[in-house]
Design a protein around this motif. Sequence first.
Motif, PDB file in Angstrom:
ATOM      1  N   ALA A  92      14.448  -5.810 -28.433  1.00 24.53           N
ATOM      2  CA  ALA A  92      13.350  -6.682 -29.298  1.00 24.53           C
ATOM      3  C   ALA A  92      11.940  -6.285 -29.060  1.00 24.53           C
ATOM      4  CB  ALA A  92      13.554  -8.144 -29.163  1.00 24.53           C
ATOM      5  N   ALA A  93      11.689  -6.186 -27.413  1.00 23.59           N
ATOM      6  CA  ALA A  93      10.450  -5.794 -27.158  1.00 23.59           C
ATOM      7  C   ALA A  93       9.990  -4.058 -27.384  1.00 23.59           C
ATOM      8  CB  ALA A  93      10.112  -5.835 -25.821  1.00 23.59           C
ATOM      9  N   ASN A  94      11.196  -3.474 -27.662  1.00 22.88           N
ATOM     10  CA  ASN A  94      10.924  -1.998 -27.897  1.00 22.88           C
ATOM     11  C   ASN A  94      10.764  -1.987 -29.263  1.00 22.88           C
ATOM     12  OD1 ASN A  94      11.316   0.862 -27.125  1.00 22.88           O
ATOM     13  ND2 ASN A  94      13.107   0.781 -28.808  1.00 22.88           N
ATOM     14  N   GLY A  95      11.383  -2.884 -30.243  1.00 20.56           N
ATOM     15  CA  GLY A  95      11.093  -3.037 -31.572  1.00 20.56           C
ATOM     16  C   GLY A  95       9.572  -3.561 -31.976  1.00 20.56           C
ATOM     17  N   ARG A  96       8.936  -4.114 -31.144  1.00 25.39           N
ATOM     18  CA  ARG A  96       7.690  -4.717 -31.286  1.00 25.39           C
ATOM     19  C   ARG A  96       6.465  -3.735 -30.604  1.00 25.39           C
ATOM     20  NH1 ARG A  96       7.046  -8.803 -34.834  1.00 25.39           N
ATOM     21  NH2 ARG A  96       8.811 -10.154 -35.056  1.00 25.39           N
ATOM     22  N   ASN A  97       6.962  -2.716 -30.193  1.00 25.87           N
ATOM     23  CA  ASN A  97       5.804  -1.788 -29.740  1.00 25.87           C
ATOM     24  C   ASN A  97       4.856  -1.550 -30.900  1.00 25.87           C
ATOM     25  OD1 ASN A  97       4.370   0.372 -28.477  1.00 25.87           O
ATOM     26  ND2 ASN A  97       6.010   1.710 -29.234  1.00 25.87           N
ATOM     27  N   PRO A  98       3.667  -1.777 -30.537  1.00 21.42           N
ATOM     28  CA  PRO A  98       2.547  -1.539 -31.712  1.00 21.42           C
ATOM     29  C   PRO A  98       1.948  -0.041 -31.684  1.00 21.42           C
ATOM     30  CG  PRO A  98       1.522  -2.792 -29.868  1.00 21.42           C
ATOM     31  CD  PRO A  98       2.902  -2.680 -29.567  1.00 21.42           C
ATOM     32  N   ILE A  99       2.398   0.373 -30.729  1.00 20.84           N
ATOM     33  CA  ILE A  99       1.641   1.860 -30.527  1.00 20.84           C
ATOM     34  C   ILE A  99       2.574   3.131 -30.742  1.00 20.84           C
ATOM     35  CG2 ILE A  99      -0.155   3.255 -28.953  1.00 20.84           C
ATOM     36  CD1 ILE A  99      -1.000   0.584 -27.816  1.00 20.84           C
ATOM     37  N   SER A 100       3.375   3.071 -31.910  1.00 24.64           N
ATOM     38  CA  SER A 100       4.217   4.336 -32.143  1.00 24.64           C
ATOM     39  C   SER A 100       3.832   5.722 -31.641  1.00 24.64           C
ATOM     40  CB  SER A 100       4.584   4.189 -33.679  1.00 24.64           C
ATOM     41  OG  SER A 100       5.121   3.011 -33.837  1.00 24.64           O
ATOM     42  N   ILE A 101       4.662   6.515 -31.210  1.00 26.81           N
ATOM     43  CA  ILE A 101       4.401   7.663 -30.689  1.00 26.81           C
ATOM     44  C   ILE A 101       3.823   7.833 -29.457  1.00 26.81           C
ATOM     45  CG2 ILE A 101       3.747  10.120 -31.232  1.00 26.81           C
ATOM     46  CD1 ILE A 101       3.383   9.041 -34.310  1.00 26.81           C
ATOM     47  N   ILE A 102       2.674   7.203 -29.421  1.00 30.25           N
ATOM     48  CA  ILE A 102       2.133   7.309 -27.914  1.00 30.25           C
ATOM     49  C   ILE A 102       2.676   6.528 -26.736  1.00 30.25           C
ATOM     50  CG2 ILE A 102       0.017   6.680 -26.970  1.00 30.25           C
ATOM     51  CD1 ILE A 102      -1.654   7.561 -29.364  1.00 30.25           C
ATOM     52  N   ILE A 103       3.084   5.385 -27.314  1.00 29.19           N
ATOM     53  CA  ILE A 103       4.310   4.751 -26.356  1.00 29.19           C
ATOM     54  C   ILE A 103       5.615   5.044 -27.141  1.00 29.19           C
ATOM     55  CG2 ILE A 103       4.980   2.650 -25.612  1.00 29.19           C
ATOM     56  CD1 ILE A 103       2.357   1.692 -25.545  1.00 29.19           C
ATOM     57  N   PRO A 104       6.335   5.939 -26.652  1.00 32.12           N
ATOM     58  CA  PRO A 104       7.338   6.484 -27.188  1.00 32.12           C
ATOM     59  C   PRO A 104       8.686   5.712 -27.258  1.00 32.12           C
ATOM     60  CG  PRO A 104       7.299   7.421 -24.942  1.00 32.12           C
ATOM     61  CD  PRO A 104       6.192   6.635 -25.117  1.00 32.12           C
ATOM     62  N   CYS A 105       8.698   4.731 -28.248  1.00 33.71           N
ATOM     63  CA  CYS A 105       9.849   3.945 -28.386  1.00 33.71           C
ATOM     64  C   CYS A 105      10.940   4.578 -29.042  1.00 33.71           C
ATOM     65  CB  CYS A 105       9.683   2.656 -28.824  1.00 33.71           C
ATOM     66  SG  CYS A 105       8.531   2.659 -30.592  1.00 33.71           S
ATOM     67  N   HIS A 106      10.514   5.521 -29.610  1.00 36.27           N
ATOM     68  CA  HIS A 106      11.640   6.384 -30.596  1.00 36.27           C
ATOM     69  C   HIS A 106      12.558   7.154 -29.528  1.00 36.27           C
ATOM     70  CE1 HIS A 106       8.362   9.165 -29.504  1.00 36.27           C
ATOM     71  NE2 HIS A 106       9.270  10.147 -29.519  1.00 36.27           N
ATOM     72  N   ARG A 107      12.353   7.134 -28.072  1.00 35.41           N
ATOM     73  CA  ARG A 107      13.155   7.814 -27.230  1.00 35.41           C
ATOM     74  C   ARG A 107      14.312   6.755 -26.881  1.00 35.41           C
ATOM     75  NH1 ARG A 107       8.130  10.319 -24.126  1.00 35.41           N
ATOM     76  NH2 ARG A 107       7.435  12.115 -25.754  1.00 35.41           N
ATOM     77  N   VAL A 108      14.302   5.550 -27.204  1.00 39.60           N
ATOM     78  CA  VAL A 108      15.402   4.751 -26.793  1.00 39.60           C
ATOM     79  C   VAL A 108      16.350   4.810 -27.974  1.00 39.60           C
ATOM     80  CG1 VAL A 108      15.842   2.491 -26.002  1.00 39.60           C
ATOM     81  CG2 VAL A 108      13.674   3.412 -25.682  1.00 39.60           C
ATOM     82  N   ILE A 109      17.715   4.770 -27.508  1.00 32.02           N
ATOM     83  CA  ILE A 109      18.768   4.865 -28.579  1.00 32.02           C
ATOM     84  C   ILE A 109      19.870   3.983 -28.009  1.00 32.02           C
ATOM     85  CG2 ILE A 109      18.075   7.019 -29.245  1.00 32.02           C
ATOM     86  CD1 ILE A 109      20.295   8.487 -27.530  1.00 32.02           C
ATOM     87  N   ALA A 110      20.982   3.755 -28.904  1.00 31.17           N
ATOM     88  CA  ALA A 110      22.139   2.911 -28.336  1.00 31.17           C
ATOM     89  C   ALA A 110      23.091   3.865 -27.463  1.00 31.17           C
ATOM     90  CB  ALA A 110      22.927   2.836 -29.780  1.00 31.17           C
ATOM     91  N   ALA A 111      23.701   3.005 -26.609  1.00 33.31           N
ATOM     92  CA  ALA A 111      24.405   3.471 -25.608  1.00 33.31           C
ATOM     93  C   ALA A 111      25.558   4.628 -26.030  1.00 33.31           C
ATOM     94  CB  ALA A 111      25.338   2.523 -24.894  1.00 33.31           C
ATOM     95  N   ASN A 112      25.917   4.428 -27.069  1.00 30.23           N
ATOM     96  CA  ASN A 112      26.957   5.544 -27.861  1.00 30.23           C
ATOM     97  C   ASN A 112      26.095   6.938 -28.541  1.00 30.23           C
ATOM     98  OD1 ASN A 112      25.718   4.464 -30.397  1.00 30.23           O
ATOM     99  ND2 ASN A 112      27.878   3.636 -31.094  1.00 30.23           N
ATOM    100  N   GLY A 113      24.714   6.844 -28.420  1.00 31.40           N
ATOM    101  CA  GLY A 113      24.131   7.820 -29.010  1.00 31.40           C
ATOM    102  C   GLY A 113      23.591   7.686 -30.457  1.00 31.40           C
ATOM    103  N   ALA A 114      23.775   6.704 -30.967  1.00 28.42           N
ATOM    104  CA  ALA A 114      23.328   6.307 -32.404  1.00 28.42           C
ATOM    105  C   ALA A 114      21.987   6.066 -32.339  1.00 28.42           C
ATOM    106  CB  ALA A 114      24.184   5.103 -32.798  1.00 28.42           C
TER     107      ALA A 114
END
Length: 168
Positions: free
Chosen positions: A115-137
């Motif tokens: 939930a905190a990852n999804g609320r990250n307001p500073i996309s790209i610079i704070i790289p929340c895109h690098r977090v994925i599901a345990a199965n790689g999805a």
Amino acid sequence: MQFTNINSPVGSLTLVASEIGLAGVYFEEHRHFKGIEGWLRAPDLPIFEQVSQQLIEFFAGERITFDVPLDLSGGTAFQQQVWRALQEIPFGTTLSYGELAQHLSNPQAVRAVGAANGRNPISIIIPCHRVIAANGALTGYAGGLKNKQHLLKFEAEKHQNFGLQFTQ
């Protein structure tokens, strides 16, 4: 708050700044972006010039980290902790939500980390895109899964320029 818009390889981005620092990088259809009503358009603000230049370097494959002052005050203490941890994930690598929770010494907080990852307001610079599901999805991304996929693919292709390994 002050804002401007810039073009990027992932579309138009809205940059938001406070007196403290960069407070937001939002995609066109960002899920949690509340809009700019009452904010001042300030395209010539020095921090916007700095962020724009660093994003240009990032998308050119010449930069893997960012060094702009950030304003994380819009988040709770826990969200800020997660957002700081996201900045430690190296370019070209991924972590699962569970691994990030473990890194924070709070393995039971997987959903809260997500939930905190999804609320990250500073996309790209704070790289929340690098977090994925345990199965790689590729799960949930406030900026859209297409953008998450684009950023991960971009980093996977560019990581060799920096001698990094990509995990997924």
